[in-house]
Design an enzyme around this catalytic site. Structure first.
Site, PDB file in Angstrom:
ATOM      1  N   GLU A 117      -0.386  -0.111  -4.310  1.00 41.80           N
ATOM      2  CA  GLU A 117       0.441  -0.914  -5.215  1.00 41.80           C
ATOM      3  C   GLU A 117       0.009  -0.737  -6.665  1.00 41.80           C
ATOM      4  OE1 GLU A 117       2.017  -4.760  -3.001  1.00 41.80           O
ATOM      5  OE2 GLU A 117      -0.143  -4.620  -2.812  1.00 41.80           O
ATOM      6  N   GLU A 137      -1.354  -2.951   5.753  1.00 48.46           N
ATOM      7  CA  GLU A 137      -1.425  -4.417   5.858  1.00 48.46           C
ATOM      8  C   GLU A 137      -0.958  -4.946   7.212  1.00 48.46           C
ATOM      9  OE1 GLU A 137      -1.020  -3.713   1.361  1.00 48.46           O
ATOM     10  OE2 GLU A 137      -0.333  -2.789   3.223  1.00 48.46           O
TER      11      GLU A 137
END
Length: 260
Positions: A117, A137
């Site tokens: 990210e 994740e």
């Protein structure tokens, strides 16, 4: 204690450039709240510096960044997760992305989770062949929370974002190049520096205001979903599966998810 994020300015190609270096190599440059606060402070300094023409962000050691430190968010309540970790991290990365100067992510090691990210908040990305990119994740019962789902979809397309984020397995730098996740591939560290210098020379020769205005127009493609991301991450953290994922990570075993 040495700063976990280093920042310096340097004169290059007749202009002033800056480098942000994640400096927690023993932990894979995993981001803590303190590091997010340091990054926020650095971004504020860059925002006020009209001399700077370009910014490089890189990691120290084997990894670019392995994401948010599980020790920083694993014990948070869902409310703290959404408000203090997710929203704060989103705001820092959004401000980094909104800088008027072009930002280059120099990826000399793996970029995973929150590290991915961070990389996709940059305008340009170059990586060495040995680097990998991933969003693991879901293997922890969590989601990509710092608007990575949206940004990744915009960069590589929804179908490929689904592949990366639902499987949770990383892709190689060569695949990342084919998908448009990065726009240049370096053979090794020396080649990475060579390509970085080529880009910096070009950027320093361009008109700063024109580049800033171009970035501003491109930014209009984004929809503000930060509160939706924060709410979703808080919901994920409240599940039994996420508690199991975090515990399994700490115990170095495979998690057993029960869809609860």
């Amino acid at each position: 204690m040495e700063a976990e994020i280093l920042f310096w300015r340097k004169e290059q190609f007749g202009a002033v450039c800056a480098e942000i270096i994640l400096n927690r190599p023993e932990k894979g440059n995993a981001l803590t709240m303190r590091m997010l606060e340091q990054l926020s402070s650095i971004v504020s300094e860059i925002e006020a510096d009209r001399e700077l023409r370009a910014v490089i962000i890189r990691g120290c050691g084997r990894f670019f960044c392995t994401g948010g430190d599980i020790g920083a968010w694993g014990a948070l309540s869902p409310q703290q997760m959404g408000r203090d970790w997710i929203l704060y991290g989103i705001n820092v990365l959004e401000r980094l992305a909104a800088l008027p100067q072009p930002v280059i992510a120099a990826v000399s090691g793996h970029a995973l989770g929150g590290g991915l990210e961070l990389a996709i908040a940059a305008d340009l990305r170059v990586a060495v062949k040995s680097a990998k990119f991933g969003s693991p994740e879901v293997t922890l019962g969590m989601i990509s929370g710092w608007t990575g789902i949206r940004r990744l979809s915009e960069i590589i397309g929804v179908g490929r974002a689904r592949h990366l984020m639902l499987l949770g397995t990383p892709i190689t730098a060569e695949v990342a190049l084919k998908w448009g996740l990065i726009t240049a591939l370096a053979e090794d560290a020396d080649d990475l520096e060579r390509q970085l210098n080529e880009w910096l020379e070009r950027l320093c020769a361009n008109a700063p205001v024109a580049m800033a205005l171009t970035k501003g127009i491109l930014a209009t493609m984004h929809t503000d979903l930060r509160h939706h991301h924060a709410s979703a991450a808080a919901q994920a953290l409240s599940t039994e599966d996420c508690k199991e994922g975090v515990q399994a990570f700490r115990e170095k075993r495979r998690p057993v998810f029960r869809n609860k």
